[in-house]
Design a protein around this motif. Structure first.
Motif, PDB file in Angstrom:
ATOM      1  N   ALA A  59      13.046  18.519  19.594  1.00  0.00           N
ATOM      2  CA  ALA A  59      13.745  19.539  18.903  1.00  0.00           C
ATOM      3  C   ALA A  59      12.641  20.582  18.012  1.00  0.00           C
ATOM      4  N   ARG A  60      11.646  19.902  17.730  1.00  0.00           N
ATOM      5  CA  ARG A  60      10.427  20.664  16.973  1.00  0.00           C
ATOM      6  C   ARG A  60       9.927  21.529  17.972  1.00  0.00           C
ATOM      7  N   ARG A  61       9.573  20.982  19.128  1.00  0.00           N
ATOM      8  CA  ARG A  61       9.091  21.881  20.021  1.00  0.00           C
ATOM      9  C   ARG A  61       9.811  23.206  20.413  1.00  0.00           C
ATOM     10  N   THR A  62      10.973  22.995  20.546  1.00  0.00           N
ATOM     11  CA  THR A  62      11.978  24.071  21.173  1.00  0.00           C
ATOM     12  C   THR A  62      12.159  24.750  19.606  1.00  0.00           C
ATOM     13  N   GLY A  63      12.452  24.375  18.695  1.00  0.00           N
ATOM     14  CA  GLY A  63      12.752  25.265  17.556  1.00  0.00           C
ATOM     15  C   GLY A  63      14.099  25.725  17.370  1.00  0.00           C
ATOM     16  N   GLU A  64      14.902  25.627  17.907  1.00  0.00           N
ATOM     17  CA  GLU A  64      16.412  26.373  17.857  1.00  0.00           C
ATOM     18  C   GLU A  64      17.246  25.657  18.875  1.00  0.00           C
ATOM     19  N   PRO A  65      18.682  25.319  18.514  1.00  0.00           N
ATOM     20  CA  PRO A  65      19.505  25.085  19.599  1.00  0.00           C
ATOM     21  C   PRO A  65      19.654  25.784  20.738  1.00  0.00           C
ATOM     22  N   THR A  66      19.426  25.320  22.116  1.00  0.00           N
ATOM     23  CA  THR A  66      19.475  26.027  23.231  1.00  0.00           C
ATOM     24  C   THR A  66      19.921  25.162  24.271  1.00  0.00           C
ATOM     25  N   PRO A  67      20.664  25.690  25.314  1.00  0.00           N
ATOM     26  CA  PRO A  67      21.356  24.799  26.549  1.00  0.00           C
ATOM     27  C   PRO A  67      20.333  23.910  27.001  1.00  0.00           C
ATOM     28  N   ALA A  68      19.108  24.017  27.089  1.00  0.00           N
ATOM     29  CA  ALA A  68      18.082  23.444  27.803  1.00  0.00           C
ATOM     30  C   ALA A  68      17.724  22.525  26.783  1.00  0.00           C
ATOM     31  N   LEU A  69      17.579  22.591  25.584  1.00  0.00           N
ATOM     32  CA  LEU A  69      17.144  21.548  24.552  1.00  0.00           C
ATOM     33  C   LEU A  69      18.407  20.617  24.667  1.00  0.00           C
ATOM     34  N   ARG A  70      19.650  20.820  24.503  1.00  0.00           N
ATOM     35  CA  ARG A  70      20.877  20.016  24.450  1.00  0.00           C
ATOM     36  C   ARG A  70      20.900  18.996  25.774  1.00  0.00           C
ATOM     37  N   ALA A  71      20.323  19.886  26.810  1.00  0.00           N
ATOM     38  CA  ALA A  71      20.325  18.812  28.163  1.00  0.00           C
ATOM     39  C   ALA A  71      18.975  17.866  28.074  1.00  0.00           C
ATOM     40  N   GLU A  72      17.905  18.212  27.584  1.00  0.00           N
ATOM     41  CA  GLU A  72      16.869  17.340  27.346  1.00  0.00           C
ATOM     42  C   GLU A  72      17.391  16.140  26.292  1.00  0.00           C
ATOM     43  N   LEU A  73      18.019  16.721  25.118  1.00  0.00           N
ATOM     44  CA  LEU A  73      18.376  15.632  24.280  1.00  0.00           C
ATOM     45  C   LEU A  73      19.184  14.438  25.088  1.00  0.00           C
ATOM     46  N   GLY A  74      20.197  15.165  25.697  1.00  0.00           N
ATOM     47  CA  GLY A  74      21.074  14.064  26.466  1.00  0.00           C
ATOM     48  C   GLY A  74      20.580  13.137  27.105  1.00  0.00           C
ATOM     49  N   ALA A  75      19.355  13.536  27.973  1.00  0.00           N
ATOM     50  CA  ALA A  75      18.512  12.672  28.821  1.00  0.00           C
ATOM     51  C   ALA A  75      17.878  11.767  28.148  1.00  0.00           C
ATOM     52  N   ILE A  76      17.363  12.163  26.914  1.00  0.00           N
ATOM     53  CA  ILE A  76      16.635  11.105  26.179  1.00  0.00           C
ATOM     54  C   ILE A  76      17.430  10.271  25.384  1.00  0.00           C
ATOM     55  N   ALA A  77      18.641  10.731  25.233  1.00  0.00           N
ATOM     56  CA  ALA A  77      19.532   9.784  24.657  1.00  0.00           C
ATOM     57  C   ALA A  77      20.265   8.714  25.475  1.00  0.00           C
ATOM     58  N   ARG A  78      20.521   9.191  26.733  1.00  0.00           N
ATOM     59  CA  ARG A  78      20.894   8.060  27.693  1.00  0.00           C
ATOM     60  C   ARG A  78      19.706   6.916  28.184  1.00  0.00           C
ATOM     61  N   GLY A  79      18.506   7.514  27.924  1.00  0.00           N
ATOM     62  CA  GLY A  79      17.366   6.337  28.198  1.00  0.00           C
ATOM     63  C   GLY A  79      17.377   5.494  27.169  1.00  0.00           C
ATOM     64  N   THR A  80      17.613   6.151  25.779  1.00  0.00           N
ATOM     65  CA  THR A  80      17.540   5.320  24.498  1.00  0.00           C
ATOM     66  C   THR A  80      18.810   4.100  24.563  1.00  0.00           C
ATOM     67  N   GLU A  81      19.847   4.784  25.257  1.00  0.00           N
ATOM     68  CA  GLU A  81      20.893   3.670  25.235  1.00  0.00           C
ATOM     69  C   GLU A  81      20.661   2.470  25.965  1.00  0.00           C
ATOM     70  N   HIS A  82      19.895   2.835  27.224  1.00  0.00           N
ATOM     71  CA  HIS A  82      19.415   1.753  28.091  1.00  0.00           C
ATOM     72  C   HIS A  82      18.882   0.666  27.302  1.00  0.00           C
ATOM     73  N   SER A  83      17.832   1.263  26.404  1.00  0.00           N
ATOM     74  CA  SER A  83      16.876   0.532  25.906  1.00  0.00           C
ATOM     75  C   SER A  83      17.607  -0.462  24.712  1.00  0.00           C
TER      76      SER A  83
END
Length: 261
Positions: A59-83
């Motif tokens: 989020a800090r790198r992107t700087g604002e809410p965007t569809p690409a950021l939302r997709a990246e955050l979703g992918a990180i969250a799914r990996g975190t959920e597995h951990s």
């Protein structure tokens, strides 16, 4: 601090908010330190930290809410959920809420809830298509659910924030304030709409006595706790939003501490 240190600090603050919520006692129908799974829940909460730090960094790198950021955050969250599952499980709702709030805090520290609202409004293109328990209850009963709460700008977190101090009574009252109006999809699943209304009314009644720091309120809280545990009803959505409120409150306190006198 460098970005990486700030991201790790946001993650630590979020995990602390979750562990403080878990440690709070006399939460109606919810696990506290006397629960047999409490140690596992605390341990698995710590497994959120690397994923939340990665969410903050993206989020800090992107700087604002965007569809690409939302997709990246979703992918990180799914990996975190597995951990988290490997560490003992739980906290799926907390990951959704804290992930949005951490991302928003990394982008706009003084404007967390509005930014989280903008982020939640964006679609997660990589999200699984299968319906969740919450989305099923939302469709069946018209409840907002976790996604609707976020897309509305977390109104129940806003309602809880003015009540929060370091005292356990204030945090219990904040939880009851959330419970008194939230259409908790977990309660709808286990208790149905009549059970949900029962819990909302009982929570409101406790607050009307003056809250849990009064003798009458403490007795009513104990009775509600026994009632919910006997029925197997768990207001898990309310607990998640209390965690979010504790996180936002902690950020506000940190900013005040850094402000020059």
């Amino acid at each position: 601090m460098t970005g990486s240190h700030e991201d790790e600090e946001l993650a630590r603050t979020a995990v602390t908010a979750l562990t403080e919520q878990l440690a709070l006692t006399s939460k109606p129908g919810l696990p506290d330190p006397s629960h047999p799974d409490h140690h596992t829940l605390r341990w698995s909460a710590k497994a959120l930290a690397p994923g939340l730090a990665a969410i903050a960094a993206a989020a800090r790198r992107t700087g604002e809410p965007t569809p690409a950021l939302r997709a990246e955050l979703g992918a990180i969250a799914r990996g975190t959920e597995h951990s988290v599952c490997l560490a003992g499980g739980g906290h799926r709702g907390a990951l959704w809420t804290l992930g949005l709030l951490v991302a928003a805090a990394a982008m706009t520290p003084a404007d967390v809830l509005p930014t989280a609202k903008r982020l939640a409004a964006l679609p997660d293109r990589g999200a699984p298509r299968r319906p969740s328990r919450g989305s099923t209850m939302s469709a069946k009963y018209g409840a907002q659910g976790a996604r609707g709460e976020a897309r509305a700008g977390f109104p129940h977190i806003r309602r809880a924030l003015p009540l929060l101090t370091e005292s356990p009574a204030s945090r219990r009252d904040a939880l009851l304030t959330i419970m008194s109006t939230l259409r908790d999809t977990e309660l709808l699943y286990t208790a149905g709409p009549h059970g949900l209304h029962h819990v909302q009314a009982r929570a409101a009644d406790i607050l009307s006595t003056g809250g849990t720091d009064t003798l009458a309120g403490a007795r009513a809280l104990s009775a509600l706790n026994t009632d919910l545990h006997e029925r197997g009803w768990t207001p898990r959505g309310s607990a998640t939003l209390l965690t979010g409120a504790l996180f936002v409150s902690a950020l506000t306190s940190q900013r005040r501490g850094h402000d020059p006198a």
